[in-house]
Design an enzyme around this catalytic site. Structure first.
Site, PDB file in Angstrom:
ATOM      1  CG  ASN A 122      12.618  20.187  10.332  1.00  0.00           C
ATOM      2  OD1 ASN A 122      13.781  19.788  10.408  1.00  0.00           O
ATOM      3  ND2 ASN A 122      11.915  20.128   9.220  1.00  0.00           N
ATOM      4  CG  ASP A 124      10.740  24.597  10.786  1.00  0.00           C
ATOM      5  OD1 ASP A 124       9.739  23.873  11.005  1.00  0.00           O
ATOM      6  OD2 ASP A 124      11.519  24.394   9.827  1.00  0.00           O
ATOM      7  CG  HIS A 139      16.038  17.310  17.543  1.00  0.00           C
ATOM      8  ND1 HIS A 139      16.734  17.207  16.359  1.00  0.00           N
ATOM      9  CD2 HIS A 139      16.348  16.190  18.260  1.00  0.00           C
ATOM     10  CE1 HIS A 139      17.427  16.067  16.353  1.00  0.00           C
ATOM     11  NE2 HIS A 139      17.198  15.427  17.483  1.00  0.00           N
ATOM     12  CB  CYS A 147      13.418  29.846  33.661  1.00  0.00           C
ATOM     13  SG  CYS A 147      14.600  30.360  34.906  1.00  0.00           S
ATOM     14  CB  CYS A 150      12.400  28.606  38.290  1.00  0.00           C
ATOM     15  SG  CYS A 150      11.592  29.636  37.057  1.00  0.00           S
ATOM     16  N   PRO A 237      18.011  15.308  -2.074  1.00  0.00           N
ATOM     17  CG  PRO A 237      18.100  17.647  -2.231  1.00  0.00           C
ATOM     18  CD  PRO A 237      17.746  16.529  -1.301  1.00  0.00           C
TER      19      PRO A 237
HETATM   20  C1  BJW Z   1      16.931  18.544   1.168  1.00  0.00           C
HETATM   21  C2  BJW Z   1      16.632  19.693   0.490  1.00  0.00           C
HETATM   22  C3  BJW Z   1      15.396  19.712  -0.115  1.00  0.00           C
HETATM   23  C4  BJW Z   1      18.562  20.000   1.299  1.00  0.00           C
HETATM   24  N1  BJW Z   1      14.587  18.664  -0.014  1.00  0.00           N
HETATM   25  N2  BJW Z   1      16.125  17.520   1.268  1.00  0.00           N
HETATM   26  C5  BJW Z   1      27.280   8.256  18.323  1.00  0.00           C
HETATM   27  C6  BJW Z   1      26.131   7.492  18.275  1.00  0.00           C
HETATM   28  C7  BJW Z   1      24.958   7.961  18.829  1.00  0.00           C
HETATM   29  C8  BJW Z   1      24.894   9.223  19.388  1.00  0.00           C
HETATM   30  C9  BJW Z   1      26.032   9.989  19.421  1.00  0.00           C
HETATM   31  C10 BJW Z   1      27.196   9.511  18.908  1.00  0.00           C
HETATM   32  N3  BJW Z   1      28.149  10.456  19.099  1.00  0.00           N
HETATM   33  C11 BJW Z   1      27.574  11.523  19.694  1.00  0.00           C
HETATM   34  C12 BJW Z   1      26.294  11.251  19.885  1.00  0.00           C
HETATM   35  C13 BJW Z   1      25.320  12.138  20.482  1.00  0.00           C
HETATM   36  C14 BJW Z   1      24.787  13.214  19.592  1.00  0.00           C
HETATM   37  C15 BJW Z   1      24.969  12.918  18.110  1.00  0.00           C
HETATM   38  O1  BJW Z   1      24.197  12.271  17.457  1.00  0.00           O
HETATM   39  N4  BJW Z   1      26.032  13.437  17.540  1.00  0.00           N
HETATM   40  C16 BJW Z   1      26.337  13.195  16.125  1.00  0.00           C
HETATM   41  C17 BJW Z   1      26.811  14.492  15.499  1.00  0.00           C
HETATM   42  C18 BJW Z   1      27.275  12.038  16.009  1.00  0.00           C
HETATM   43  N5  BJW Z   1      23.377  13.275  19.890  1.00  0.00           N
HETATM   44  C19 BJW Z   1      22.946  13.957  20.941  1.00  0.00           C
HETATM   45  O2  BJW Z   1      23.676  14.580  21.680  1.00  0.00           O
HETATM   46  C20 BJW Z   1      21.459  13.875  21.196  1.00  0.00           C
HETATM   47  N6  BJW Z   1      21.217  13.495  22.538  1.00  0.00           N
HETATM   48  C21 BJW Z   1      21.579  12.314  23.013  1.00  0.00           C
HETATM   49  O3  BJW Z   1      22.138  11.480  22.334  1.00  0.00           O
HETATM   50  O4  BJW Z   1      21.274  12.147  24.351  1.00  0.00           O
HETATM   51  C22 BJW Z   1      21.810  11.022  25.021  1.00  0.00           C
HETATM   52  C23 BJW Z   1      23.174  11.404  25.531  1.00  0.00           C
HETATM   53  C24 BJW Z   1      23.291  12.334  26.525  1.00  0.00           C
HETATM   54  C25 BJW Z   1      24.542  12.667  27.006  1.00  0.00           C
HETATM   55  C26 BJW Z   1      25.679  12.107  26.435  1.00  0.00           C
HETATM   56  C27 BJW Z   1      25.560  11.192  25.398  1.00  0.00           C
HETATM   57  C28 BJW Z   1      24.301  10.832  24.952  1.00  0.00           C
HETATM   58  C29 BJW Z   1      20.826  15.231  20.995  1.00  0.00           C
HETATM   59  C30 BJW Z   1      20.885  15.685  19.598  1.00  0.00           C
HETATM   60  C31 BJW Z   1      20.257  17.060  19.485  1.00  0.00           C
HETATM   61  C32 BJW Z   1      20.405  17.646  18.110  1.00  0.00           C
HETATM   62  N7  BJW Z   1      20.031  19.004  18.156  1.00  0.00           N
HETATM   63  C33 BJW Z   1      20.059  19.795  16.936  1.00  0.00           C
HETATM   64  C34 BJW Z   1      19.893  21.275  17.329  1.00  0.00           C
HETATM   65  C35 BJW Z   1      18.464  21.579  17.755  1.00  0.00           C
HETATM   66  C36 BJW Z   1      18.314  22.968  18.201  1.00  0.00           C
HETATM   67  C37 BJW Z   1      18.458  23.954  17.074  1.00  0.00           C
HETATM   68  O5  BJW Z   1      17.828  23.817  16.016  1.00  0.00           O
HETATM   69  O6  BJW Z   1      19.209  24.898  17.268  1.00  0.00           O
HETATM   70  O7  BJW Z   1      19.011  19.386  16.039  1.00  0.00           O
HETATM   71  S1  BJW Z   1      21.518  19.538  15.974  1.00  0.00           S
HETATM   72  C38 BJW Z   1      20.736  19.730  14.422  1.00  0.00           C
HETATM   73  O8  BJW Z   1      20.881  18.494  13.687  1.00  0.00           O
HETATM   74  C39 BJW Z   1      19.240  19.890  14.719  1.00  0.00           C
HETATM   75  C40 BJW Z   1      18.626  18.985  13.669  1.00  0.00           C
HETATM   76  O9  BJW Z   1      17.334  18.597  14.065  1.00  0.00           O
HETATM   77  C41 BJW Z   1      19.607  17.848  13.612  1.00  0.00           C
HETATM   78  C42 BJW Z   1      19.523  17.037  12.347  1.00  0.00           C
HETATM   79  O10 BJW Z   1      19.851  17.801  11.224  1.00  0.00           O
HETATM   80  P1  BJW Z   1      19.061  17.579   9.855  1.00  0.00           P
HETATM   81  O11 BJW Z   1      17.653  17.939  10.007  1.00  0.00           O
HETATM   82  O12 BJW Z   1      19.349  16.238   9.327  1.00  0.00           O
HETATM   83  O13 BJW Z   1      19.724  18.719   8.940  1.00  0.00           O
HETATM   84  P2  BJW Z   1      21.069  18.681   8.081  1.00  0.00           P
HETATM   85  O14 BJW Z   1      21.416  20.078   7.735  1.00  0.00           O
HETATM   86  O15 BJW Z   1      22.107  17.868   8.721  1.00  0.00           O
HETATM   87  O16 BJW Z   1      20.643  17.914   6.740  1.00  0.00           O
HETATM   88  C43 BJW Z   1      19.753  18.501   5.807  1.00  0.00           C
HETATM   89  C44 BJW Z   1      19.507  17.469   4.727  1.00  0.00           C
HETATM   90  O17 BJW Z   1      18.528  18.004   3.862  1.00  0.00           O
HETATM   91  C45 BJW Z   1      20.740  17.153   3.858  1.00  0.00           C
HETATM   92  O18 BJW Z   1      20.863  15.747   3.750  1.00  0.00           O
HETATM   93  C46 BJW Z   1      20.393  17.778   2.512  1.00  0.00           C
HETATM   94  O19 BJW Z   1      20.920  17.049   1.410  1.00  0.00           O
HETATM   95  C47 BJW Z   1      18.902  17.729   2.536  1.00  0.00           C
HETATM   96  N8  BJW Z   1      18.245  18.737   1.724  1.00  0.00           N
HETATM   97  N9  BJW Z   1      17.741  20.567   0.610  1.00  0.00           N
HETATM   98  C48 BJW Z   1      15.025  17.582   0.703  1.00  0.00           C
HETATM   99  N10 BJW Z   1      15.022  20.815  -0.824  1.00  0.00           N
HETATM  100 ZN    ZN Z   2      13.012  31.295  36.343  1.00  0.00          ZN
END
Ligand code: BJW
Ligand code: ZN
Length: 264
Positions: A122, A124, A139, A147, A150, A237
Protein backbone atom coordinates in the site's frame (compact mmCIF):
# COMPACT_ATOMS: atom_id res chain seq x y z
CA UNK A 1 -21.96 -17.72 14.79
CA UNK A 2 -19.09 -20.19 14.75
CA UNK A 3 -17.88 -21.21 11.32
CA UNK A 4 -17.27 -24.58 9.78
CA UNK A 5 -13.83 -25.33 8.47
CA UNK A 6 -13.42 -27.54 5.44
CA UNK A 7 -10.26 -29.46 5.01
CA UNK A 8 -9.26 -31.64 2.09
CA UNK A 9 -6.56 -34.27 1.96
CA UNK A 10 -3.88 -31.77 1.01
CA UNK A 11 -4.41 -30.06 4.35
CA UNK A 12 -5.93 -27.01 2.71
CA UNK A 13 -8.35 -25.28 5.07
CA UNK A 14 -11.11 -22.95 4.02
CA UNK A 15 -13.19 -21.27 6.68
CA UNK A 16 -16.75 -20.33 5.78
CA UNK A 17 -18.19 -17.60 7.87
CA UNK A 18 -21.15 -15.32 7.97
CA UNK A 19 -20.55 -13.06 10.92
CA UNK A 20 -16.79 -13.15 10.49
CA UNK A 21 -16.26 -15.26 13.58
CA UNK A 22 -13.45 -17.39 12.29
CA UNK A 23 -12.24 -20.80 13.26
CA UNK A 24 -8.53 -20.78 13.90
CA UNK A 25 -6.45 -23.91 13.39
CA UNK A 26 -4.46 -25.49 16.17
CA UNK A 27 -1.24 -24.84 14.20
CA UNK A 28 -1.98 -21.14 14.10
CA UNK A 29 -2.86 -21.08 17.80
CA UNK A 30 0.39 -22.85 18.64
CA UNK A 31 2.38 -20.40 16.55
CA UNK A 32 0.74 -17.41 18.28
CA UNK A 33 3.50 -16.82 20.85
CA UNK A 34 5.99 -13.94 21.15
CA UNK A 35 9.00 -15.95 20.01
CA UNK A 36 7.50 -16.91 16.63
CA UNK A 37 9.10 -15.13 13.67
CA UNK A 38 6.26 -13.45 11.78
CA UNK A 39 6.06 -11.69 8.43
CA UNK A 40 2.91 -9.97 7.16
CA UNK A 41 2.23 -8.78 3.61
CA UNK A 42 -0.63 -6.32 3.21
CA UNK A 43 -2.45 -5.08 0.13
CA UNK A 44 -5.21 -2.68 -0.79
CA UNK A 45 -7.89 -4.82 0.92
CA UNK A 46 -6.52 -3.79 4.33
CA UNK A 47 -7.39 -0.15 3.60
CA UNK A 48 -10.74 -0.97 1.98
CA UNK A 49 -12.62 -0.74 5.27
CA UNK A 50 -11.10 2.70 5.85
CA UNK A 51 -12.75 3.81 2.60
CA UNK A 52 -9.81 3.57 0.20
CA UNK A 53 -10.92 1.74 -2.96
CA UNK A 54 -8.90 -1.32 -3.97
CA UNK A 55 -7.41 -1.74 -7.44
CA UNK A 56 -9.02 -4.87 -8.78
CA UNK A 57 -12.36 -5.26 -6.98
CA UNK A 58 -15.65 -4.29 -8.62
CA UNK A 59 -15.68 -0.86 -7.05
CA UNK A 60 -11.90 -0.58 -7.39
CA UNK A 61 -10.14 2.45 -8.77
CA UNK A 62 -9.20 0.66 -11.91
CA UNK A 63 -12.81 0.10 -12.89
CA UNK A 64 -13.07 3.84 -13.39
CA UNK A 65 -9.52 4.44 -14.58
CA UNK A 66 -7.65 2.04 -16.81
CA UNK A 67 -4.43 1.16 -14.95
CA UNK A 68 -2.36 0.82 -18.08
CA UNK A 69 -3.28 4.43 -18.89
CA UNK A 70 -2.14 5.66 -15.52
CA UNK A 71 0.35 3.56 -13.57
CA UNK A 72 3.35 3.51 -15.87
CA UNK A 73 6.01 5.97 -16.96
CA UNK A 74 5.00 6.18 -20.61
CA UNK A 75 1.42 7.03 -19.68
CA UNK A 76 2.69 9.69 -17.30
CA UNK A 77 4.95 11.32 -19.87
CA UNK A 78 2.16 11.20 -22.47
CA UNK A 79 -0.48 12.63 -20.15
CA UNK A 80 1.06 14.01 -16.95
CA UNK A 81 -1.96 16.16 -16.05
CA UNK A 82 -4.35 13.20 -16.08
CA UNK A 83 -2.01 11.01 -14.05
CA UNK A 84 -1.21 13.80 -11.56
CA UNK A 85 -4.96 14.49 -11.13
CA UNK A 86 -5.55 10.83 -10.39
CA UNK A 87 -2.90 10.87 -7.67
CA UNK A 88 -4.17 14.18 -6.24
CA UNK A 89 -7.63 12.61 -6.01
CA UNK A 90 -6.23 9.57 -4.23
CA UNK A 91 -4.17 11.73 -1.84
CA UNK A 92 -7.35 13.60 -0.93
CA UNK A 93 -9.18 10.33 -0.23
CA UNK A 94 -6.30 9.11 1.94
CA UNK A 95 -6.14 12.35 3.93
CA UNK A 96 -9.85 12.10 4.70
CA UNK A 97 -9.85 8.53 6.02
CA UNK A 98 -8.55 6.89 9.17
CA UNK A 99 -6.74 3.61 9.84
CA UNK A 100 -9.15 0.79 10.70
CA UNK A 101 -9.16 -2.08 13.20
CA UNK A 102 -7.01 -4.16 10.84
CA UNK A 103 -4.23 -1.55 10.87
CA UNK A 104 -4.53 -1.25 14.66
CA UNK A 105 -4.32 -5.02 15.10
CA UNK A 106 -1.05 -5.02 13.13
CA UNK A 107 0.36 -2.40 15.51
CA UNK A 108 -0.44 -4.74 18.40
CA UNK A 109 1.20 -7.66 16.60
CA UNK A 110 4.40 -5.64 16.17
CA UNK A 111 4.46 -5.14 19.94
CA UNK A 112 3.61 -8.77 20.73
CA UNK A 113 6.02 -10.65 18.46
CA UNK A 114 9.74 -10.25 19.11
CA UNK A 115 10.57 -10.74 15.45
CA UNK A 116 7.91 -9.12 13.28
CA UNK A 117 8.14 -7.67 9.78
CA UNK A 118 5.35 -5.72 8.12
CA UNK A 119 5.63 -5.54 4.34
CA UNK A 120 3.04 -3.43 2.57
CA UNK A 121 2.19 -2.90 -1.07
CA UNK A 122 0.00 0.00 0.00
CA UNK A 123 1.11 3.51 -0.86
CA UNK A 124 -1.41 5.25 1.44
CA UNK A 125 0.68 5.52 4.62
CA UNK A 126 -2.17 4.22 6.82
CA UNK A 127 0.03 1.67 8.62
CA UNK A 128 2.31 4.48 9.81
CA UNK A 129 -0.65 6.62 10.82
CA UNK A 130 -2.01 3.68 12.85
CA UNK A 131 1.31 3.50 14.70
CA UNK A 132 3.23 0.65 13.06
CA UNK A 133 6.89 1.50 13.55
CA UNK A 134 8.81 -0.53 11.03
CA UNK A 135 7.11 -0.75 7.65
CA UNK A 136 8.64 -2.01 4.41
CA UNK A 137 6.77 -0.03 1.73
CA UNK A 138 7.63 -2.02 -1.37
CA UNK A 139 5.57 0.13 -3.78
CA UNK A 140 6.47 3.54 -2.31
CA UNK A 141 4.17 6.22 -0.91
CA UNK A 142 1.87 8.62 -2.77
CA UNK A 143 2.45 11.42 -0.29
CA UNK A 144 6.03 11.88 -1.55
CA UNK A 145 6.96 13.14 -5.04
CA UNK A 146 10.20 13.63 -6.90
CA UNK A 147 11.38 15.23 -10.13
CA UNK A 148 11.61 13.06 -13.27
CA UNK A 149 14.68 15.02 -14.43
CA UNK A 150 16.86 15.92 -11.42
CA UNK A 151 15.46 13.46 -8.86
CA UNK A 152 14.91 16.19 -6.23
CA UNK A 153 12.15 15.36 -3.73
CA UNK A 154 9.47 18.02 -3.39
CA UNK A 155 9.11 19.48 0.07
CA UNK A 156 5.85 18.99 1.96
CA UNK A 157 5.28 22.79 1.85
CA UNK A 158 5.67 22.85 -1.92
CA UNK A 159 3.28 19.91 -2.35
CA UNK A 160 0.71 21.65 -0.15
CA UNK A 161 0.76 24.75 -2.37
CA UNK A 162 -0.12 22.75 -5.48
CA UNK A 163 -3.67 22.97 -6.75
CA UNK A 164 -5.87 19.88 -6.81
CA UNK A 165 -5.61 19.66 -10.57
CA UNK A 166 -2.92 20.17 -13.15
CA UNK A 167 0.63 18.88 -13.21
CA UNK A 168 3.20 19.82 -10.64
CA UNK A 169 6.67 21.24 -11.24
CA UNK A 170 10.01 20.63 -9.56
CA UNK A 171 11.12 23.59 -7.45
CA UNK A 172 14.67 23.26 -8.70
CA UNK A 173 14.51 22.59 -12.46
CA UNK A 174 10.80 23.10 -13.26
CA UNK A 175 10.46 19.67 -14.84
CA UNK A 176 7.63 17.29 -13.89
CA UNK A 177 7.09 15.93 -10.41
CA UNK A 178 5.97 12.32 -10.19
CA UNK A 179 4.69 10.36 -7.19
CA UNK A 180 7.27 8.24 -5.36
CA UNK A 181 5.51 4.99 -6.21
CA UNK A 182 6.55 1.94 -8.21
CA UNK A 183 4.89 1.78 -11.60
CA UNK A 184 4.64 -1.28 -13.84
CA UNK A 185 7.96 -2.07 -15.44
CA UNK A 186 9.89 -0.29 -12.68
CA UNK A 187 12.14 -1.93 -10.12
CA UNK A 188 11.04 -2.06 -6.50
CA UNK A 189 13.33 -0.26 -4.02
CA UNK A 190 16.18 -2.75 -3.89
CA UNK A 191 17.05 -2.63 -0.19
CA UNK A 192 13.41 -2.74 0.91
CA UNK A 193 12.63 -5.69 -1.34
CA UNK A 194 15.73 -7.51 -0.08
CA UNK A 195 14.62 -7.05 3.55
CA UNK A 196 11.11 -8.25 2.66
CA UNK A 197 12.48 -11.35 0.97
CA UNK A 198 14.77 -12.08 3.92
CA UNK A 199 11.85 -11.79 6.34
CA UNK A 200 9.66 -14.03 4.15
CA UNK A 201 12.43 -16.63 3.95
CA UNK A 202 13.17 -16.55 7.69
CA UNK A 203 9.67 -16.42 9.16
CA UNK A 204 7.71 -19.29 10.71
CA UNK A 205 4.33 -17.66 10.19
CA UNK A 206 3.40 -15.57 7.15
CA UNK A 207 0.12 -13.66 6.76
CA UNK A 208 -0.96 -12.51 3.29
CA UNK A 209 -3.68 -9.98 3.99
CA UNK A 210 -6.01 -8.13 1.62
CA UNK A 211 -4.00 -8.65 -1.53
CA UNK A 212 -5.04 -10.26 -4.81
CA UNK A 213 -1.43 -11.51 -5.05
CA UNK A 214 -1.47 -10.67 -8.74
CA UNK A 215 1.47 -8.29 -8.92
CA UNK A 216 5.05 -9.52 -8.74
CA UNK A 217 7.54 -9.58 -7.12
CA UNK A 218 5.43 -8.81 -3.98
CA UNK A 219 3.04 -11.69 -4.75
CA UNK A 220 6.01 -14.05 -4.65
CA UNK A 221 6.66 -13.37 -0.94
CA UNK A 222 3.98 -15.74 0.46
CA UNK A 223 5.23 -18.44 -1.88
CA UNK A 224 8.82 -17.82 -0.84
CA UNK A 225 7.75 -18.16 2.81
CA UNK A 226 5.87 -21.37 2.09
CA UNK A 227 8.82 -22.85 0.21
CA UNK A 228 11.02 -21.97 3.19
CA UNK A 229 8.75 -23.94 5.52
CA UNK A 230 6.51 -21.25 7.02
CA UNK A 231 2.85 -21.71 7.93
CA UNK A 232 1.22 -19.40 5.41
CA UNK A 233 -2.19 -17.89 6.10
CA UNK A 234 -4.28 -15.85 3.69
CA UNK A 235 -6.85 -13.36 5.01
CA UNK A 236 -9.24 -12.17 2.32
CA UNK A 237 -13.01 -12.19 1.66
CA UNK A 238 -12.34 -13.68 -1.80
CA UNK A 239 -10.11 -16.47 -3.09
CA UNK A 240 -6.96 -15.23 -4.83
CA UNK A 241 -4.38 -16.48 -7.28
CA UNK A 242 -2.40 -18.02 -4.43
CA UNK A 243 -5.20 -19.38 -2.17
CA UNK A 244 -4.55 -22.94 -3.24
CA UNK A 245 -0.95 -22.74 -2.07
CA UNK A 246 -1.81 -21.51 1.42
CA UNK A 247 -1.60 -23.61 4.58
CA UNK A 248 -4.81 -21.94 5.75
CA UNK A 249 -7.32 -19.42 4.39
CA UNK A 250 -9.33 -17.20 6.73
CA UNK A 251 -12.22 -15.89 4.69
CA UNK A 252 -13.42 -12.42 5.59
CA UNK A 253 -12.48 -8.75 5.88
CA UNK A 254 -9.17 -8.00 7.56
CA UNK A 255 -10.57 -5.42 10.00
CA UNK A 256 -12.71 -8.24 11.46
CA UNK A 257 -10.21 -11.10 11.30
CA UNK A 258 -6.92 -9.49 12.38
CA UNK A 259 -8.35 -8.34 15.75
CA UNK A 260 -9.52 -11.91 16.41
CA UNK A 261 -5.97 -13.15 15.89
CA UNK A 262 -4.61 -10.49 18.22
CA UNK A 263 -7.08 -11.67 20.87
CA UNK A 264 -5.67 -15.25 20.77
C1 BJW B 1 -10.11 -7.33 1.21
C2 BJW B 1 -11.10 -6.51 1.68
C3 BJW B 1 -11.18 -6.42 3.06
C4 BJW B 1 -11.24 -6.41 -0.42
N1 BJW B 1 -10.33 -7.09 3.82
N2 BJW B 1 -9.28 -7.99 1.98
C5 BJW B 1 5.15 -12.27 -14.60
C6 BJW B 1 5.86 -12.67 -13.48
C7 BJW B 1 6.49 -11.74 -12.69
C8 BJW B 1 6.38 -10.39 -12.96
C9 BJW B 1 5.66 -9.99 -14.06
C10 BJW B 1 5.07 -10.91 -14.86
N3 BJW B 1 4.46 -10.25 -15.87
C11 BJW B 1 4.65 -8.92 -15.68
C12 BJW B 1 5.36 -8.76 -14.58
C13 BJW B 1 5.77 -7.49 -14.02
C14 BJW B 1 4.73 -6.76 -13.24
C15 BJW B 1 3.59 -7.65 -12.76
O1 BJW B 1 3.62 -8.28 -11.74
N4 BJW B 1 2.52 -7.69 -13.52
C16 BJW B 1 1.38 -8.54 -13.19
C17 BJW B 1 0.10 -7.77 -13.45
C18 BJW B 1 1.50 -9.85 -13.90
N5 BJW B 1 5.42 -6.22 -12.10
C19 BJW B 1 6.11 -5.10 -12.20
O2 BJW B 1 6.17 -4.44 -13.22
C20 BJW B 1 6.87 -4.69 -10.96
N6 BJW B 1 8.22 -4.43 -11.28
C21 BJW B 1 9.03 -5.38 -11.72
O3 BJW B 1 8.68 -6.52 -11.87
O4 BJW B 1 10.31 -4.92 -11.99
C22 BJW B 1 11.20 -5.78 -12.67
C23 BJW B 1 10.97 -5.59 -14.15
C24 BJW B 1 11.31 -4.41 -14.74
C25 BJW B 1 11.12 -4.24 -16.10
C26 BJW B 1 10.52 -5.26 -16.85
C27 BJW B 1 10.14 -6.44 -16.24
C28 BJW B 1 10.38 -6.61 -14.88
C29 BJW B 1 6.29 -3.41 -10.40
C30 BJW B 1 4.92 -3.58 -9.90
C31 BJW B 1 4.40 -2.25 -9.39
C32 BJW B 1 2.95 -2.31 -8.99
N7 BJW B 1 2.48 -1.00 -8.77
C33 BJW B 1 1.11 -0.79 -8.34
C34 BJW B 1 0.80 0.71 -8.46
C35 BJW B 1 1.49 1.51 -7.37
C36 BJW B 1 1.26 2.95 -7.53
C37 BJW B 1 -0.17 3.34 -7.26
O5 BJW B 1 -0.75 2.96 -6.23
O6 BJW B 1 -0.70 4.06 -8.09
O7 BJW B 1 0.93 -1.24 -6.98
S1 BJW B 1 -0.05 -1.77 -9.23
C38 BJW B 1 -1.14 -2.02 -7.89
O8 BJW B 1 -1.22 -3.44 -7.62
C39 BJW B 1 -0.46 -1.38 -6.67
C40 BJW B 1 -0.69 -2.43 -5.61
O9 BJW B 1 0.26 -2.29 -4.58
C41 BJW B 1 -0.54 -3.71 -6.39
C42 BJW B 1 -1.17 -4.90 -5.72
O10 BJW B 1 -2.55 -4.76 -5.60
P1 BJW B 1 -3.30 -5.29 -4.29
O11 BJW B 1 -2.86 -4.55 -3.11
O12 BJW B 1 -3.20 -6.76 -4.23
O13 BJW B 1 -4.80 -4.82 -4.59
P2 BJW B 1 -5.95 -5.54 -5.45
O14 BJW B 1 -7.00 -4.53 -5.72
O15 BJW B 1 -5.40 -6.27 -6.59
O16 BJW B 1 -6.54 -6.63 -4.44
C43 BJW B 1 -7.27 -6.26 -3.29
C44 BJW B 1 -7.59 -7.53 -2.53
O17 BJW B 1 -8.21 -7.15 -1.32
C45 BJW B 1 -8.57 -8.47 -3.26
O18 BJW B 1 -8.05 -9.78 -3.22
C46 BJW B 1 -9.84 -8.36 -2.43
O19 BJW B 1 -10.58 -9.58 -2.38
C47 BJW B 1 -9.29 -8.01 -1.08
N8 BJW B 1 -10.20 -7.28 -0.22
N9 BJW B 1 -11.79 -5.98 0.57
C48 BJW B 1 -9.39 -7.88 3.20
N10 BJW B 1 -12.14 -5.63 3.61
ZN1 ZN C 1 14.01 18.83 -10.98
Amino acid sequence: RIVTALSDESGFHLSHESLCQIEISSQLKTLWRPSTRVCVLTGAGVSQESGVPTFRDKDGLWQKFRPEELANMNAFLANPDLVWDWYQHRRKVVREVKPNDGHHALVKMEAFFQNFTLVTQNVDGLHARAGSKKILEVHGNIMRSFCVRCGEFATQEHLETLADTGKAQCQKCKDLLRPDVVWFGEMLPEDILRQAEEAARACELFLSVGTSAAVYPAAGLPLLARDSGAHVVEINPQPTEISRYMSEVLTGPSAKILPQLVAL
